[in-house]
Design a protein around this motif. Sequence first.
Motif, mmCIF file in Angstrom:
data_model
loop_
_atom_site.group_PDB
_atom_site.id
_atom_site.type_symbol
_atom_site.label_atom_id
_atom_site.label_comp_id
_atom_site.label_asym_id
_atom_site.label_seq_id
_atom_site.Cartn_x
_atom_site.Cartn_y
_atom_site.Cartn_z
ATOM 1 N N ASP A 142 5.848 1.272 -8.946
ATOM 2 C CA ASP A 142 5.185 1.880 -10.090
ATOM 3 C C ASP A 142 4.598 3.229 -9.685
ATOM 4 N N GLN A 143 3.802 3.800 -10.562
ATOM 5 C CA GLN A 143 3.264 5.127 -10.310
ATOM 6 C C GLN A 143 2.409 5.164 -9.045
ATOM 7 N N GLY A 144 1.778 4.052 -8.702
ATOM 8 C CA GLY A 144 0.891 4.024 -7.548
ATOM 9 C C GLY A 144 1.554 3.627 -6.245
ATOM 10 N N GLY A 145 2.800 3.143 -6.302
ATOM 11 C CA GLY A 145 3.472 2.704 -5.081
ATOM 12 C C GLY A 145 4.264 1.431 -5.320
ATOM 13 N N HIS A 146 4.331 0.573 -4.296
ATOM 14 C CA HIS A 146 5.095 -0.669 -4.407
ATOM 15 C C HIS A 146 4.409 -1.642 -5.355
ATOM 16 N N ALA A 147 5.212 -2.335 -6.179
ATOM 17 C CA ALA A 147 4.672 -3.333 -7.095
ATOM 18 C C ALA A 147 5.232 -4.732 -6.817
ATOM 19 N N ALA A 148 6.533 -4.827 -6.532
ATOM 20 C CA ALA A 148 7.154 -6.126 -6.280
ATOM 21 C C ALA A 148 8.387 -5.917 -5.427
ATOM 22 N N ARG A 149 8.832 -6.993 -4.808
ATOM 23 C CA ARG A 149 9.957 -6.900 -3.883
ATOM 24 C C ARG A 149 10.643 -8.256 -3.784
ATOM 25 N N VAL A 150 11.954 -8.236 -3.571
ATOM 26 C CA VAL A 150 12.704 -9.442 -3.228
ATOM 27 C C VAL A 150 13.377 -9.180 -1.883
ATOM 28 N N ILE A 151 13.104 -10.049 -0.914
ATOM 29 C CA ILE A 151 13.598 -9.891 0.448
ATOM 30 C C ILE A 151 14.693 -10.924 0.702
ATOM 31 N N LEU A 152 15.821 -10.471 1.246
ATOM 32 C CA LEU A 152 16.931 -11.362 1.580
ATOM 33 C C LEU A 152 17.232 -11.260 3.069
ATOM 34 N N THR A 153 17.408 -12.395 3.716
ATOM 35 C CA THR A 153 17.762 -12.478 5.123
ATOM 36 C C THR A 153 18.913 -13.470 5.272
ATOM 37 N N LYS A 202 18.813 -16.239 6.391
ATOM 38 C CA LYS A 202 18.299 -17.600 6.203
ATOM 39 C C LYS A 202 17.919 -17.920 4.764
ATOM 40 N N GLY A 203 17.796 -16.899 3.903
ATOM 41 C CA GLY A 203 17.396 -17.158 2.534
ATOM 42 C C GLY A 203 16.730 -15.950 1.904
ATOM 43 N N PHE A 204 15.843 -16.192 0.933
ATOM 44 C CA PHE A 204 15.231 -15.071 0.233
ATOM 45 C C PHE A 204 13.848 -15.446 -0.293
ATOM 46 N N GLN A 205 13.105 -14.411 -0.685
ATOM 47 C CA GLN A 205 11.732 -14.600 -1.156
ATOM 48 C C GLN A 205 11.339 -13.436 -2.063
ATOM 49 N N ALA A 206 10.748 -13.758 -3.210
ATOM 50 C CA ALA A 206 10.153 -12.751 -4.084
ATOM 51 C C ALA A 206 8.677 -12.621 -3.721
ATOM 52 N N ARG A 207 8.087 -11.469 -4.050
ATOM 53 C CA ARG A 207 6.688 -11.283 -3.705
ATOM 54 C C ARG A 207 6.054 -10.155 -4.517
ATOM 55 N N LYS A 208 4.765 -10.279 -4.737
ATOM 56 C CA LYS A 208 3.995 -9.115 -5.152
ATOM 57 C C LYS A 208 3.882 -8.241 -3.924
ATOM 58 N N ASP A 209 4.134 -6.940 -4.096
ATOM 59 C CA ASP A 209 4.213 -6.080 -2.927
ATOM 60 C C ASP A 209 2.871 -5.423 -2.643
ATOM 61 N N ASP A 210 2.786 -4.785 -1.444
ATOM 62 C CA ASP A 210 1.565 -4.075 -1.088
ATOM 63 C C ASP A 210 1.375 -2.883 -2.028
ATOM 64 N N HIS A 211 0.160 -2.422 -2.166
ATOM 65 C CA HIS A 211 -0.162 -1.422 -3.171
ATOM 66 C C HIS A 211 -1.426 -0.695 -2.758
ATOM 67 N N ASP A 212 -1.530 0.579 -3.085
ATOM 68 C CA ASP A 212 -2.768 1.308 -2.821
ATOM 69 C C ASP A 212 -3.867 0.790 -3.733
ATOM 70 N N GLY A 213 -5.001 0.465 -3.163
ATOM 71 C CA GLY A 213 -6.101 -0.048 -3.970
ATOM 72 C C GLY A 213 -6.446 -1.475 -3.593
ATOM 73 N N GLY A 236 6.608 -9.387 -17.889
ATOM 74 C CA GLY A 236 5.152 -9.326 -17.782
ATOM 75 C C GLY A 236 4.737 -9.473 -16.334
ATOM 76 N N PRO A 237 3.807 -10.388 -16.039
ATOM 77 C CA PRO A 237 3.353 -10.564 -14.658
ATOM 78 C C PRO A 237 4.245 -11.489 -13.831
ATOM 79 N N ARG A 238 5.339 -11.988 -14.418
ATOM 80 C CA ARG A 238 6.163 -12.984 -13.736
ATOM 81 C C ARG A 238 7.401 -12.346 -13.103
ATOM 82 N N LEU A 239 7.767 -12.882 -11.941
ATOM 83 C CA LEU A 239 8.927 -12.402 -11.189
ATOM 84 C C LEU A 239 9.743 -13.606 -10.745
ATOM 85 N N LEU A 240 11.030 -13.568 -11.010
ATOM 86 C CA LEU A 240 11.930 -14.662 -10.667
ATOM 87 C C LEU A 240 13.151 -14.092 -9.960
ATOM 88 N N ALA A 241 13.509 -14.684 -8.820
ATOM 89 C CA ALA A 241 14.694 -14.265 -8.073
ATOM 90 C C ALA A 241 15.600 -15.461 -7.840
#
Length: 224
Positions: free
Chosen positions: A101-112, A114-125, A153-158
């Motif tokens: 988003d405008q402030g930086g990272h908001a969400a991320r999906v990581i794949l390796t 071994k599998g994967f994971q969704a997450r709320k990402d780091d953010h300034d503030g 909205g606030p939900r993330l599904l991977a």
Amino acid sequence: MKPTLLPLALLSILTAAVAAPAPLMTTPGPSLLSDPLTALSPAWQAAKGRWTIQDGTLRGESIAEQNHAATYRHALSFTDAVIQFEVRLGDARAVTLSLNDQGGHAARVILTPKGFQARKDDHDGPDRAAPFNDVQMPLAPGTWHTVTVEVLGPRLLASVDGQTAPAQLSFGQADLIASPKTNVGLTVQGGAASFRNLTVQSATSNPTWTDPAPQPAPAKTKGK
């Protein structure tokens, strides 16, 4: 021979289109971005790493000396969306789809591998990264896998490769995820990976969807 080639090609294209997994939480709307990733485009910004076209697909490779994941971003304004792409992990340690988003990272999906994971990402503030549940699902490095990421909205599904069982979904919610997004990004860590067929569609709620029961987030390891 020529009269049979065109129908076969069309059949191949139609089969690939049908094979795309359907979203679960959302109902897709108009297209916001569609890129087969068969050519480098000035619409994408290669901030880190080495990005090339190899065998007709996008290849991202991290550069050890940069001490940073290879990063490839496309400016795009959206809030709720369905994002799909195909990835082949190669020898990469991890790849991600990053939503910013405008402030930086908001969400991320990581794949390796071994599998994967969704997450709320780091953010300034005041916000900090918060992982959702890990999905243990081996992702063969030499195989193409289809990734579906839904933001509502606030939900993330991977999900990966059309899996629908709750244990095969990484799901969570956080207020930060609902922020208006300004770009999408692909990253590669510790090696090289390939990407193709990235699409972003606007999304609305699927009325038949029920949120899965919360799954445990990964336990924190002492000293990390």
